[in-house]
Motif scaffolding. Structure first.
Motif, PDB file in Angstrom:
ATOM      1  N   ARG A 107      83.517  55.902  52.594  1.00  0.00           N
ATOM      2  CA  ARG A 107      83.441  56.418  53.968  1.00  0.00           C
ATOM      3  C   ARG A 107      84.865  56.507  54.508  1.00  0.00           C
ATOM      4  NH1 ARG A 107      80.825  52.882  57.802  1.00  0.00           N
ATOM      5  NH2 ARG A 107      81.564  54.484  59.191  1.00  0.00           N
ATOM      6  N   LEU A 109      87.973  56.279  57.118  1.00  0.00           N
ATOM      7  CA  LEU A 109      88.270  55.481  58.312  1.00  0.00           C
ATOM      8  C   LEU A 109      88.297  56.360  59.552  1.00  0.00           C
ATOM      9  CD1 LEU A 109      91.170  53.140  57.169  1.00  0.00           C
ATOM     10  CD2 LEU A 109      89.120  52.379  58.365  1.00  0.00           C
ATOM     11  N   ASN A 152      84.999  43.618  56.765  1.00  0.00           N
ATOM     12  CA  ASN A 152      84.628  42.208  56.660  1.00  0.00           C
ATOM     13  C   ASN A 152      83.342  42.045  55.869  1.00  0.00           C
ATOM     14  OD1 ASN A 152      85.718  40.166  59.521  1.00  0.00           O
ATOM     15  ND2 ASN A 152      86.746  40.843  57.673  1.00  0.00           N
ATOM     16  N   GLY A 153      83.225  42.831  54.795  1.00  0.00           N
ATOM     17  CA  GLY A 153      82.074  42.680  53.902  1.00  0.00           C
ATOM     18  C   GLY A 153      82.506  42.024  52.601  1.00  0.00           C
ATOM     19  N   ASN A 154      81.575  41.890  51.695  1.00  0.00           N
ATOM     20  CA  ASN A 154      81.889  41.231  50.422  1.00  0.00           C
ATOM     21  C   ASN A 154      82.823  42.055  49.543  1.00  0.00           C
ATOM     22  OD1 ASN A 154      80.619  38.724  50.612  1.00  0.00           O
ATOM     23  ND2 ASN A 154      78.616  39.622  50.173  1.00  0.00           N
ATOM     24  N   VAL A 155      82.814  43.382  49.715  1.00  0.00           N
ATOM     25  CA  VAL A 155      83.744  44.186  48.913  1.00  0.00           C
ATOM     26  C   VAL A 155      85.185  43.872  49.327  1.00  0.00           C
ATOM     27  CG1 VAL A 155      84.519  46.526  48.396  1.00  0.00           C
ATOM     28  CG2 VAL A 155      82.078  46.014  48.426  1.00  0.00           C
ATOM     29  N   ALA A 156      85.429  43.761  50.633  1.00  0.00           N
ATOM     30  CA  ALA A 156      86.771  43.399  51.108  1.00  0.00           C
ATOM     31  C   ALA A 156      87.184  42.045  50.521  1.00  0.00           C
ATOM     32  CB  ALA A 156      86.794  43.359  52.635  1.00  0.00           C
ATOM     33  N   ASP A 158      86.045  40.648  47.736  1.00  0.00           N
ATOM     34  CA  ASP A 158      86.286  40.801  46.289  1.00  0.00           C
ATOM     35  C   ASP A 158      87.731  41.237  46.032  1.00  0.00           C
ATOM     36  OD1 ASP A 158      83.699  40.205  45.482  1.00  0.00           O
ATOM     37  OD2 ASP A 158      83.099  42.283  45.114  1.00  0.00           O
ATOM     38  N   ARG A 197      85.104  43.431  64.319  1.00  0.00           N
ATOM     39  CA  ARG A 197      84.361  42.543  65.225  1.00  0.00           C
ATOM     40  C   ARG A 197      84.770  41.097  64.932  1.00  0.00           C
ATOM     41  NH1 ARG A 197      78.230  43.815  65.069  1.00  0.00           N
ATOM     42  NH2 ARG A 197      78.487  44.118  62.820  1.00  0.00           N
ATOM     43  N   ALA A 315      87.635  48.955  53.077  1.00  0.00           N
ATOM     44  CA  ALA A 315      86.391  48.539  52.408  1.00  0.00           C
ATOM     45  C   ALA A 315      85.300  48.566  53.469  1.00  0.00           C
ATOM     46  CB  ALA A 315      86.555  47.152  51.802  1.00  0.00           C
ATOM     47  N   ILE A 316      84.952  49.787  53.885  1.00  0.00           N
ATOM     48  CA  ILE A 316      84.078  49.944  55.056  1.00  0.00           C
ATOM     49  C   ILE A 316      82.770  50.659  54.709  1.00  0.00           C
ATOM     50  CG2 ILE A 316      86.048  49.928  56.654  1.00  0.00           C
ATOM     51  CD1 ILE A 316      85.612  53.029  56.892  1.00  0.00           C
ATOM     52  N   GLY A 317      82.405  50.647  53.450  1.00  0.00           N
ATOM     53  CA  GLY A 317      81.109  51.211  53.073  1.00  0.00           C
ATOM     54  C   GLY A 317      81.243  52.567  52.387  1.00  0.00           C
ATOM     55  N   GLY A 358      73.022  45.635  50.465  1.00  0.00           N
ATOM     56  CA  GLY A 358      72.176  44.726  49.710  1.00  0.00           C
ATOM     57  C   GLY A 358      72.662  44.501  48.288  1.00  0.00           C
TER      58      GLY A 358
HETATM   59  P1  NAP Z   1      79.366  45.851  54.311  1.00  0.00           P
HETATM   60  O1  NAP Z   1      78.869  44.491  54.029  1.00  0.00           O
HETATM   61  O2  NAP Z   1      78.513  46.785  55.067  1.00  0.00           O
HETATM   62  O3  NAP Z   1      80.767  45.688  55.059  1.00  0.00           O
HETATM   63  C1  NAP Z   1      81.432  46.783  55.593  1.00  0.00           C
HETATM   64  C2  NAP Z   1      82.468  46.284  56.578  1.00  0.00           C
HETATM   65  O4  NAP Z   1      83.237  47.397  57.018  1.00  0.00           O
HETATM   66  C3  NAP Z   1      81.867  45.643  57.820  1.00  0.00           C
HETATM   67  O5  NAP Z   1      82.646  44.510  58.158  1.00  0.00           O
HETATM   68  C4  NAP Z   1      82.031  46.744  58.882  1.00  0.00           C
HETATM   69  O6  NAP Z   1      82.189  46.255  60.182  1.00  0.00           O
HETATM   70  C5  NAP Z   1      83.338  47.338  58.437  1.00  0.00           C
HETATM   71  N1  NAP Z   1      83.564  48.673  58.961  1.00  0.00           N
HETATM   72  C6  NAP Z   1      82.735  49.757  58.881  1.00  0.00           C
HETATM   73  N2  NAP Z   1      83.321  50.812  59.466  1.00  0.00           N
HETATM   74  C7  NAP Z   1      84.517  50.400  59.926  1.00  0.00           C
HETATM   75  C8  NAP Z   1      85.590  51.029  60.606  1.00  0.00           C
HETATM   76  N3  NAP Z   1      85.537  52.324  60.921  1.00  0.00           N
HETATM   77  N4  NAP Z   1      86.676  50.287  60.926  1.00  0.00           N
HETATM   78  C9  NAP Z   1      86.736  48.987  60.609  1.00  0.00           C
HETATM   79  N5  NAP Z   1      85.771  48.328  59.947  1.00  0.00           N
HETATM   80  C10 NAP Z   1      84.674  49.031  59.613  1.00  0.00           C
HETATM   81  O7  NAP Z   1      79.731  46.651  52.981  1.00  0.00           O
HETATM   82  P2  NAP Z   1      80.488  46.297  51.625  1.00  0.00           P
HETATM   83  O8  NAP Z   1      81.465  45.197  51.780  1.00  0.00           O
HETATM   84  O9  NAP Z   1      80.937  47.624  51.148  1.00  0.00           O
HETATM   85  O10 NAP Z   1      79.308  45.797  50.691  1.00  0.00           O
HETATM   86  C11 NAP Z   1      78.185  46.632  50.377  1.00  0.00           C
HETATM   87  C12 NAP Z   1      77.032  45.766  49.930  1.00  0.00           C
HETATM   88  O11 NAP Z   1      77.323  45.205  48.646  1.00  0.00           O
HETATM   89  C13 NAP Z   1      76.745  44.612  50.856  1.00  0.00           C
HETATM   90  O12 NAP Z   1      75.362  44.410  50.949  1.00  0.00           O
HETATM   91  C14 NAP Z   1      77.415  43.455  50.148  1.00  0.00           C
HETATM   92  O13 NAP Z   1      76.874  42.201  50.462  1.00  0.00           O
HETATM   93  C15 NAP Z   1      77.171  43.813  48.690  1.00  0.00           C
HETATM   94  N6  NAP Z   1      78.181  43.137  47.849  1.00  0.00           N
HETATM   95  C16 NAP Z   1      77.929  41.872  47.490  1.00  0.00           C
HETATM   96  C17 NAP Z   1      78.858  41.171  46.741  1.00  0.00           C
HETATM   97  C18 NAP Z   1      78.579  39.752  46.370  1.00  0.00           C
HETATM   98  O14 NAP Z   1      77.469  39.293  46.559  1.00  0.00           O
HETATM   99  N7  NAP Z   1      79.550  39.017  45.886  1.00  0.00           N
HETATM  100  C19 NAP Z   1      80.072  41.755  46.394  1.00  0.00           C
HETATM  101  C20 NAP Z   1      80.305  43.071  46.805  1.00  0.00           C
HETATM  102  C21 NAP Z   1      79.352  43.758  47.556  1.00  0.00           C
HETATM  103  P3  NAP Z   1      80.952  46.267  61.219  1.00  0.00           P
HETATM  104  O15 NAP Z   1      80.073  45.150  60.770  1.00  0.00           O
HETATM  105  O16 NAP Z   1      81.590  46.063  62.508  1.00  0.00           O
HETATM  106  O17 NAP Z   1      80.281  47.629  61.061  1.00  0.00           O
END
Ligand code: NAP
Length: 440
Positions: A107, A109, A152-156, A158, A197, A315-317, A358
């Motif tokens: 996605r 920024l 602030n997700g798990n990818v960040a 990692d 946040r 790392a924002i999805g 998920g």
């Molecule tokens: P995520 O958990 O959805 O995190 C995305 C982060 O990006 C959130 O903190 C979000 O903040 C932020 N964000 C989105 N748009 C933004 C913007 N324009 N500016 C600043 N920040 C922004 O996604 P992910 O880290 O890509 O992970 C995807 C899925 O894979 C998740 O379910 C995760 O748990 C899983 N995963 C799990 C593991 C593990 O278990 N070890 C490892 C990797 C991934 P807001 O909350 O404010 O929107």
């Protein structure tokens, strides 16, 4: 249901595709199931997304191997839908088509400076260190002192953790050789981990957050004043549990002493929304708006500040890639669907159905639900006369496409494991190398 063999095509051999194949194979003995993947290798994010130092998570691949090796199931790697075979051709061949292509595109920024050099989306960065053939030549710039990771997700987490580990701490991972060399050569001193946040709204999980406390060269820096004392009333039980556990770890980081000698500082920065990346040719600094959390939203009062950033990783999805011939929900970045139904005979599961949320078990539940839906729809199926894999095989042969089958994957696997020499494996990262290995 009539007795002619049922032909099922699944596009994407990641966790969701494997779970659907497994569920349908169990319930429909005699069905012919073809599982396609654009890569010569199966398992999707288990191979190409899960962090290379999280080998426990990757063990699930053994179960997927059993699924792909079952009677009636075929793996057809190295076949890109949309390039080698169209969706319309798949629809004409299979009684049931299930799209499980995940979400591979970063996605954006959407801020100024995003196109500067040394700015990467996590999808591209992760594909590079995990050795996905079309991502392995990224060669990201890690030569500066400061890296900003947005999200602030798990990818960040990692990405920050891998950058923070020493070569010894990475020794038991299957991080690819090119990424090991790049990480070892990097001289990063500061990593800014940026949440728009607050700490209570972070989506990372506690086990992953706590791993930073175990890294030998990493100082974990948290501003104690930025941490709320307690979790607000309106949080539901699940949110509360996560927020409280994360808060405990962050408080412990904030209270940590004796960190001055550690050469790599990870700054957990909350309530900071990116608004611009500045630099001439390449990124130099990231401009952030200070925010406060109001009813779960980040609200800015207009105050800004800057962190140095020689490299920026967002790392924002993710979003899915639209497939010609299938409806796409542009707002959500998914295959357009209603609970997994796309159009008669066509279904979707996993991240391309729900969006990129998920872990693997969540995708299992989703795939099982879609498999149930398919079974219910099949109860009224009429004989279709479709030819399934036989038709597709002849088209691929005519077009000179050589799929990698399950035996081919096993040969690749054997080569990689043998090359591991103490590591779980040394991945082959070039398509030609993978294809050569698959032929033995
Ligand atoms: P995520 O958990 O959805 O995190 C995305 C982060 O990006 C959130 O903190 C979000 O903040 C932020 N964000 C989105 N748009 C933004 C913007 N324009 N500016 C600043 N920040 C922004 O996604 P992910 O880290 O890509 O992970 C995807 C899925 O894979 C998740 O379910 C995760 O748990 C899983 N995963 C799990 C593991 C593990 O278990 N070890 C490892 C990797 C991934 P807001 O909350 O404010 O929107």
């Amino acid at each position: 249901m009539n007795q002619s063999p049922l032909h099922i095509g699944i596009v994407g051999a990641g966790p969701s595709g494997c779970y659907v194949a497994d569920a349908l194979g169990r319930k429909l003995p005699g069905a012919r199931i073809d599982v396609f993947d654009r890569l010569p290798t199966p398992f999707g994010l288990v191979r190409g997304g899960v962090a290379p130092d999280h080998q426990g998570t990757k063990n699930i691949a053994r179960q997927f191997e059993r699924t792909l090796g079952k009677e009636g199931v075929r793996f057809l790697g190295n076949v890109a839908i949309g390039r080698d075979i169209s969706c319309d051709e798949l629809k004409a061949a299979y009684d049931v088509l299930v799209i499980t292509i995940g979400a591979l595109e970063d996605r954006p920024l959407g801020i100024a400076g995003e196109n500067l050099d040394a700015v990467y989306g996590s999808g591209r960065f992760v594909a590079w260190y995990n050795g996905i053939p079309d991502g392995r030549d990224l060669d990201p710039k890690l030569d500066g002192k400061s890296v900003a990771i947005v999200g602030n997700g798990n990818v960040a987490l990692d990405i920050a953790r891998l950058l923070g580990k020493t070569p010894d701490e990475l020794a038991s991972s299957d991080l690819c050789a090119h990424a090991r060399a790049a990480f070892a050569a990097a001289r990063i001193e500061d990593i800014w981990l940026i949440g728009r946040r607050g700490p209570l709204e972070a989506s990372f999980t506690t086990a992953e957050l706590a791993e930073f406390g175990e890294l030998s060269q990493v100082a974990t820096l948290v501003d104690a004043a930025a941490l709320p004392q307690q979790v607000p009333e309106q949080f539901d039980a699940e949110q509360r549990k996560l927020a409280e556990k994360n808060l405990d770890v962050l408080k412990a980081y904030a209270a940590r002493g004796n960190q001055a000698e550690r050469p790599l500082r990870i700054h957990f920065l909350f309530n900071a929304a990116p608004i611009e990346i500045r630099g001439e040719q390449r990124a130099r600094e990231l401009v952030l708006a200070r925010t406060r959390s109001e009813n779960g939203r980040a609200v800015s009062g207009g105050e800004t500040f800057v962190v140095p950033a020689d490299t920026v990783i967002s790392a924002i999805g993710y979003r899915s890639t639209p497939l010609p011939g299938l409806p796409f929900d542009d707002a959500r970045g998914t295959v357009a669907n209603a609970e997994g139904r796309v159009e008669p005979g066509v279904y979707t599961a996993g991240w391309c159905k729900r969006g990129p949320q998920g872990v693997v078990p969540a995708n299992r539940a989703d795939s099982l639900a879609v498999a149930e839906l398919i079974l219910a729809d099949l109860a009224t199926r009429q004989a279709s006369g479709k030819r399934g894999g036989a038709l597709i095989d002849s088209m691929l042969a005519q077009r000179g496409v050589q799929p990698v089958d399950f035996a081919g994957w096993q040969k690749i696997n054997a080569v990689e494991v043998a090359a591991g020499q103490g590591r779980p494996r040394e991945k082959l990262t070039r398509r030609e190398e993978l294809l050569a290995a698959s032929r033995g």
